[in-house]
Design an enzyme around this catalytic site. Structure first.
Site, PDB file in Angstrom:
ATOM      1  N   GLU A   1       1.142  -0.786   0.242  1.00 30.18           N
ATOM      2  CA  GLU A   1       0.509  -0.116  -0.050  1.00 30.18           C
ATOM      3  C   GLU A   1       0.809   1.189  -0.387  1.00 30.18           C
ATOM      4  O   GLU A   1       2.454   1.251   0.725  1.00 30.18           O
ATOM      5  CB  GLU A   1      -0.862  -0.374   1.578  1.00 30.18           C
ATOM      6  CG  GLU A   1      -0.833  -0.323   2.479  1.00 30.18           C
ATOM      7  CD  GLU A   1      -0.769   1.175   3.923  1.00 30.18           C
ATOM      8  OE1 GLU A   1      -1.505   1.759   3.276  1.00 30.18           O
ATOM      9  OE2 GLU A   1      -0.487   0.199   4.383  1.00 30.18           O
TER      10      GLU A   1
ATOM     11  N   SER B   1     -13.170   2.177  10.394  1.00 25.10           N
ATOM     12  CA  SER B   1     -12.300   1.857   9.077  1.00 25.10           C
ATOM     13  C   SER B   1     -12.728   0.868   7.366  1.00 25.10           C
ATOM     14  O   SER B   1     -13.191  -0.174   7.792  1.00 25.10           O
ATOM     15  CB  SER B   1     -11.014   1.116   9.285  1.00 25.10           C
ATOM     16  OG  SER B   1     -10.069   0.851   7.851  1.00 25.10           O
TER      17      SER B   1
ATOM     18  N   LYS C   1      -3.905  -1.623  14.197  1.00 28.35           N
ATOM     19  CA  LYS C   1      -3.081  -0.601  14.720  1.00 28.35           C
ATOM     20  C   LYS C   1      -3.700  -0.674  16.199  1.00 28.35           C
ATOM     21  O   LYS C   1      -5.174  -1.057  16.546  1.00 28.35           O
ATOM     22  CB  LYS C   1      -3.016   0.336  13.874  1.00 28.35           C
ATOM     23  CG  LYS C   1      -2.569   0.240  12.586  1.00 28.35           C
ATOM     24  CD  LYS C   1      -2.405   1.932  11.965  1.00 28.35           C
ATOM     25  CE  LYS C   1      -3.372   2.590  10.878  1.00 28.35           C
ATOM     26  NZ  LYS C   1      -3.712   1.087  10.205  1.00 28.35           N
TER      27      LYS C   1
HETATM   28  N1  PSU Z   1      -0.298   0.353   8.356  1.00 24.99           N
HETATM   29  C1  PSU Z   1       0.649   1.508   8.856  1.00 24.99           C
HETATM   30  N2  PSU Z   1       0.491   2.806   8.629  1.00 24.99           N
HETATM   31  C2  PSU Z   1      -0.763   3.120   8.045  1.00 24.99           C
HETATM   32  C3  PSU Z   1      -1.544   2.061   7.692  1.00 24.99           C
HETATM   33  C4  PSU Z   1      -1.044   0.862   7.888  1.00 24.99           C
HETATM   34  O1  PSU Z   1       2.092   0.714   9.303  1.00 24.99           O
HETATM   35  O2  PSU Z   1      -0.624   4.780   7.899  1.00 24.99           O
HETATM   36  C5  PSU Z   1      -2.663   2.689   6.925  1.00 24.99           C
HETATM   37  C6  PSU Z   1      -3.172   1.985   6.006  1.00 24.99           C
HETATM   38  O3  PSU Z   1      -3.420   2.730   4.653  1.00 24.99           O
HETATM   39  C7  PSU Z   1      -4.161   1.922   6.235  1.00 24.99           C
HETATM   40  C8  PSU Z   1      -5.386   3.140   7.031  1.00 24.99           C
HETATM   41  O4  PSU Z   1      -6.163   1.718   5.562  1.00 24.99           O
HETATM   42  O5  PSU Z   1      -4.117   3.830   7.822  1.00 24.99           O
HETATM   43  C9  PSU Z   1      -6.230   3.198   8.026  1.00 24.99           C
HETATM   44  O6  PSU Z   1      -6.826   4.716   7.868  1.00 24.99           O
HETATM   45  P1  PSU Z   1      -7.742   5.407   8.024  1.00 24.99           P
HETATM   46  O7  PSU Z   1      -8.215   4.326   9.516  1.00 24.99           O
HETATM   47  O8  PSU Z   1      -8.898   5.887   8.368  1.00 24.99           O
HETATM   48  O9  PSU Z   1      -9.273   4.018   7.298  1.00 24.99           O
HETATM   49 MN    MN Z   2     -12.918   6.306  10.090  1.00 24.38          MN
END
Ligand code: PSU
Ligand code: MN
Length: 305
Positions: free
Chosen positions: A27, A145, A164
């Site tokens: 990604e 997410s 996370k």
């Molecule tokens: N993994 C990491 N760092 C990141 C992410 C994943 O080590 O920044 C990103 C990924 O792209 C994941 C996103 O899909 O954070 C999630 O964001 P949200 O909670 O807004 O969906």
């Molecule tokens: Mn969100």
């Protein structure tokens, strides 16, 4: 999809897919929004090198000037890692960003969607998104997410260090179960907590054996199940944060984010940035280490398939 207009696949990757050689999707939101500059540039290089050294072709995915790019050149990576006009692209954002000719880092959701559509079977990330914790005193709707929904309907194997740590991990695990997302621990019996190996949340299936892991991945993909399989790989022990330190920093980071009025897609990048500052860079070091380790594991599985 009109490949002429909307999709560019780097020749090396197209050739690898054609002859069914191992390819690992990466990604780009982690580069554009998840990491401070210039560590993010270094990480992009380290991830692609790790995939190559473990015997697969890296395919970093992003939206570049209104077109999906699978495989980025140095100029693309530099732009994603340095420019302020780089959007964060989840699945729902793909069409408007393409139509507007924008450049964007793709999240787990958008990357998995694109990778699966072109036949890539392995994808490595740091940690998936999930159910966000509530800010203190906030009774509003939960922020969930789109990674979770996408993983429920996208047949691909994703190597990740759990979800996370800034998230509500029990709620995230419940939703993954509800959505039928496959899960297997690799070298752990617990759902990893990204910055720290242990969440206290048990996984139903796990293995320490790479051959058995590859067999589970192969079976999942061969069965044509609708959703993803998460390969849960804990962060490297020597870089991991202690759970107690981490919790304190997360609580402080969330209070800051709430006070600053952060919402929507900006929440995850803000919290990761605050954690980096509060931990004096330790959270970035473990994030880097785990992302590279996950890229290696994904490449080895891809090579085994
Ligand atoms: N993994 C990491 N760092 C990141 C992410 C994943 O080590 O920044 C990103 C990924 O792209 C994941 C996103 O899909 O954070 C999630 O964001 P949200 O909670 O807004 O969906
Ligand atoms: Mn969100």
């Amino acid at each position: 999809m009109n490949p002429e207009r909307h999709l560019f696949i780097a020749p090396e990757i197209a050739a690898a897919l054609e002859r069914k050689a191992p390819v690992v999707a990466l990604e780009s939101s982690i580069i554009a929004h998840g990491f401070p500059h210039p560590d993010n540039l270094d990480l992009a290089g380290a991830l692609t090198t790790a995939v190559r050294q473990a015997g697969a072709t890296p395919a970093m995915i992003a939206i570049v000037a209104g077109r999906i790019h699978v495989g980025l050149n140095e100029k693309d990576v530099l732009h994603l890692a340095s420019a302020r006009d780089v959007a964060k692209c989840s699945t729902r954002d793909i069409a408007p960003l393409i139509a507007a000719g924008r450049t964007a880092g793709t999240t787990v959701a958008a990357t998995a969607h694109i990778a699966a559509r072109i036949g890539i079977r392995l994808f490595a990330t740091g940690g998936i998104g999930g159910v966000h914790r509530h800010f203190e005193g906030d009774q509003g709707p939960p922020d969930v997410s789109a990674d979770l929904l996408e993983l429920s309907r996208t047949p691909i194997a994703v190597v990740t260090s759990g979800a996370k740590s800034i998230l509500d991990l029990p709620a995230t695990l419940e939703m993954l179960e509800t959505y039928g997302v496959g899960m297997i621990g690799f070298g752990t019996r617990e759902f990893p907590a990204f910055h720290t190996p242990s969440s206290g949340l048990p996984l139903a299936f796990s293995t320490d054996d790479p051959a058995q892991l590859a067999s589970v991945v192969r079976t999942h993909l061969d069965l044509g199940l609708p959703g993803a399989l998460l390969v849960c790989n804990p962060p490297p022990a020597e870089l991991a944060l202690s759970r107690a330190d981490l919790e304190g920093w997360i609580v402080a980071a969330m209070a800051e984010a709430h006070a600053a009025g952060i919402s929507g897609g900006a929440v995850t990048p803000y919290l990761l940035g605050a954690l980096s500052r509060l931990s004096k860079g330790a959270s970035v070091r473990v994030n880097r280490g785990l992302a590279i380790a996950n890229a290696e594991v994904a490449a080895r599985i891809a090579a085994d398939l």
